[in-house]
Design a protein around this motif. Structure first.
Motif, PDB file in Angstrom:
ATOM      1  N   LEU A  57       0.818  -1.209   0.000  1.00 13.99           N
ATOM      2  CA  LEU A  57       0.000   0.000   0.000  1.00 13.99           C
ATOM      3  C   LEU A  57       0.854   1.263   0.000  1.00 13.99           C
ATOM      4  N   GLU A  58       2.007   1.226   0.644  1.00 14.24           N
ATOM      5  CA  GLU A  58       2.927   2.374   0.575  1.00 14.24           C
ATOM      6  C   GLU A  58       3.306   2.651  -0.873  1.00 14.24           C
ATOM      7  N   ARG A  59       3.612   1.582  -1.596  1.00 10.15           N
ATOM      8  CA  ARG A  59       3.992   1.721  -3.006  1.00 10.15           C
ATOM      9  C   ARG A  59       2.810   2.187  -3.851  1.00 10.15           C
ATOM     10  N   ARG A  60       1.633   1.682  -3.551  1.00  6.23           N
ATOM     11  CA  ARG A  60       0.440   2.097  -4.299  1.00  6.23           C
ATOM     12  C   ARG A  60       0.153   3.580  -4.065  1.00  6.23           C
ATOM     13  N   ILE A  61       0.258   4.006  -2.819  1.00  8.60           N
ATOM     14  CA  ILE A  61       0.027   5.424  -2.495  1.00  8.60           C
ATOM     15  C   ILE A  61       1.035   6.293  -3.233  1.00  8.60           C
ATOM     16  N   LYS A  62       2.296   5.895  -3.224  1.00 12.12           N
ATOM     17  CA  LYS A  62       3.337   6.663  -3.910  1.00 12.12           C
ATOM     18  C   LYS A  62       3.057   6.725  -5.410  1.00 12.12           C
ATOM     19  N   ALA A  63       2.669   5.605  -5.988  1.00 10.60           N
ATOM     20  CA  ALA A  63       2.368   5.564  -7.425  1.00 10.60           C
ATOM     21  C   ALA A  63       1.199   6.488  -7.759  1.00 10.60           C
ATOM     22  N   LEU A  64       0.163   6.473  -6.932  1.00  5.39           N
ATOM     23  CA  LEU A  64      -0.991   7.348  -7.161  1.00  5.39           C
ATOM     24  C   LEU A  64      -0.603   8.816  -7.026  1.00  5.39           C
ATOM     25  N   GLU A  65       0.216   9.116  -6.028  1.00  2.00           N
ATOM     26  CA  GLU A  65       0.677  10.505  -5.849  1.00  2.00           C
ATOM     27  C   GLU A  65       1.483  10.973  -7.056  1.00  2.00           C
ATOM     28  N   LEU A  66       2.376  10.123  -7.538  1.00  2.36           N
ATOM     29  CA  LEU A  66       3.205  10.483  -8.685  1.00  2.36           C
ATOM     30  C   LEU A  66       2.365  10.668  -9.950  1.00  2.36           C
ATOM     31  N   ALA A  67       1.387   9.783 -10.146  1.00  2.00           N
ATOM     32  CA  ALA A  67       0.508   9.918 -11.315  1.00  2.00           C
ATOM     33  C   ALA A  67      -0.316  11.197 -11.216  1.00  2.00           C
ATOM     34  N   GLY A  68      -0.831  11.496 -10.029  1.00  3.56           N
ATOM     35  CA  GLY A  68      -1.592  12.727  -9.825  1.00  3.56           C
ATOM     36  C   GLY A  68      -0.743  13.952 -10.104  1.00  3.56           C
ATOM     37  N   GLU A  69       0.505  13.905  -9.644  1.00  4.68           N
ATOM     38  CA  GLU A  69       1.432  15.015  -9.881  1.00  4.68           C
ATOM     39  C   GLU A  69       1.731  15.162 -11.378  1.00  4.68           C
ATOM     40  N   ALA A  70       1.931  14.041 -12.063  1.00  9.38           N
ATOM     41  CA  ALA A  70       2.205  14.084 -13.498  1.00  9.38           C
ATOM     42  C   ALA A  70       1.011  14.648 -14.261  1.00  9.38           C
TER      43      ALA A  70
END
Length: 128
Positions: A101-114
């Motif tokens: 879930l840490e990795r999923r949260i990070k991936a979602l944050e990065l996609a949102g930022e992109a």
């Protein structure tokens, strides 16, 4: 978008691929049961777009998505965060589920930022 390590890039891509696979499995099962699949379909498309945007930013891979699809994906991905963060808070520290879930949260944050960066770049150019 901030620079991220190759390890975080790889983990984020794998996280999206895993999520997409789980959503595809859920869609198949729900379709077989005749259940309403609208929400899962939206989430699946949003995750596919999130992955495509990260691959675009990091690997310059083109994607076929329109501005409207990107905007909708951003809303859906942001909307996933509260439930994922809630589940994360309930997991034991150091557990494999919490790490995922840490990795999923990070991936979602990065996609949102992109996606946000995409809008900022294109709004200054007058792209609709």
């Amino acid at each position: 978008m901030v620079n991220v390590s190759n390890a975080v890039k790889l983990e984020s891509i794998k996280s999206f691929q895993s999520t997409i696979g789980k959503l595809e499995k859920a869609l198949t099962q729900m379709t077989e049961k005749g259940a309403n699949t609208t929400l899962v379909e939206k989430r699946h498309k949003a995750c596919c777009i999130g992955l495509a945007v990260l691959e675009n930013v990091w690997d310059q891979k083109l994607h076929p998505y329109t501005r409207e699809e990107l905007a909708e994906a951003r809303k859906v991905l942001i909307g996933l965060m509260p439930s994922i963060e809630s589940a994360y808070a309930k997991l034991k520290e150091g557990s494999p589920q919490r790490t995922l879930l840490e990795r999923r949260i990070k991936a979602l944050e990065l996609a949102g930022e992109a996606l946000e960066d995409f809008y900022e770049r294109n709004s200054t150019k007058g792209v609709e």
